[in-house]
Write a protein that holds these residues in place. Sequence first.
Motif, PDB file in Angstrom:
ATOM      1  N   VAL A 186      57.927  28.419 -14.908  1.00  0.00           N
ATOM      2  CA  VAL A 186      58.785  27.834 -13.880  1.00  0.00           C
ATOM      3  C   VAL A 186      59.953  28.763 -13.557  1.00  0.00           C
ATOM      4  O   VAL A 186      60.292  28.966 -12.389  1.00  0.00           O
ATOM      5  CB  VAL A 186      59.281  26.440 -14.311  1.00  0.00           C
ATOM      6  CG1 VAL A 186      60.302  25.897 -13.325  1.00  0.00           C
ATOM      7  CG2 VAL A 186      58.096  25.491 -14.426  1.00  0.00           C
ATOM      8  N   VAL A 187      60.547  29.358 -14.573  1.00  0.00           N
ATOM      9  CA  VAL A 187      61.659  30.286 -14.337  1.00  0.00           C
ATOM     10  C   VAL A 187      61.207  31.463 -13.475  1.00  0.00           C
ATOM     11  O   VAL A 187      61.899  31.868 -12.537  1.00  0.00           O
ATOM     12  CB  VAL A 187      62.269  30.765 -15.673  1.00  0.00           C
ATOM     13  CG1 VAL A 187      63.222  31.931 -15.473  1.00  0.00           C
ATOM     14  CG2 VAL A 187      62.980  29.621 -16.378  1.00  0.00           C
ATOM     15  N   VAL A 243      61.277  34.440  -8.277  1.00  0.00           N
ATOM     16  CA  VAL A 243      60.549  35.105  -7.196  1.00  0.00           C
ATOM     17  C   VAL A 243      60.668  34.354  -5.867  1.00  0.00           C
ATOM     18  O   VAL A 243      60.789  34.957  -4.810  1.00  0.00           O
ATOM     19  CB  VAL A 243      59.066  35.284  -7.580  1.00  0.00           C
ATOM     20  CG1 VAL A 243      58.233  35.776  -6.424  1.00  0.00           C
ATOM     21  CG2 VAL A 243      58.934  36.204  -8.786  1.00  0.00           C
ATOM     22  N   ASN A 244      60.640  33.038  -5.928  1.00  0.00           N
ATOM     23  CA  ASN A 244      60.489  32.260  -4.693  1.00  0.00           C
ATOM     24  C   ASN A 244      61.708  31.460  -4.244  1.00  0.00           C
ATOM     25  O   ASN A 244      61.680  30.896  -3.149  1.00  0.00           O
ATOM     26  CB  ASN A 244      59.313  31.309  -4.837  1.00  0.00           C
ATOM     27  CG  ASN A 244      58.026  32.061  -5.045  1.00  0.00           C
ATOM     28  OD1 ASN A 244      57.558  32.755  -4.165  1.00  0.00           O
ATOM     29  ND2 ASN A 244      57.458  31.959  -6.239  1.00  0.00           N
TER      30      ASN A 244
END
Length: 103
Positions: free
Chosen positions: A95-96, A101-102
């Motif tokens: 998740v991190v 990235v997003n």
Amino acid sequence: MNKNYMRAIPKEWRTISKAYAALGDEHRQRILLTFGPGERLNVSQIVEVSTLSRSAVSHHLKILREAGVLQSRKEGKEVYFWINKAFLVDAMETVVEYIRVNA
């Protein structure tokens, strides 16, 4: 904004969704926080420090185990539980990394 709400959940997330759901409950968080580093505990030991009944603790342990958060092994009449550290670290890092990235 990504307007494709119905896009598929990433494959990596499918295995961790149950873990996040399991950790969303405060009682299960408290059970997880009961464990010391590398510690293995049985139901009785967790019940001793909990405000929950034995059956409630057993229920929460089952959910945590089925979600992959805890692992267990039966030794004689007792079942011992321990934190599945590798799985949890991977779940959190997945998740991190997505956020890095997003987001």
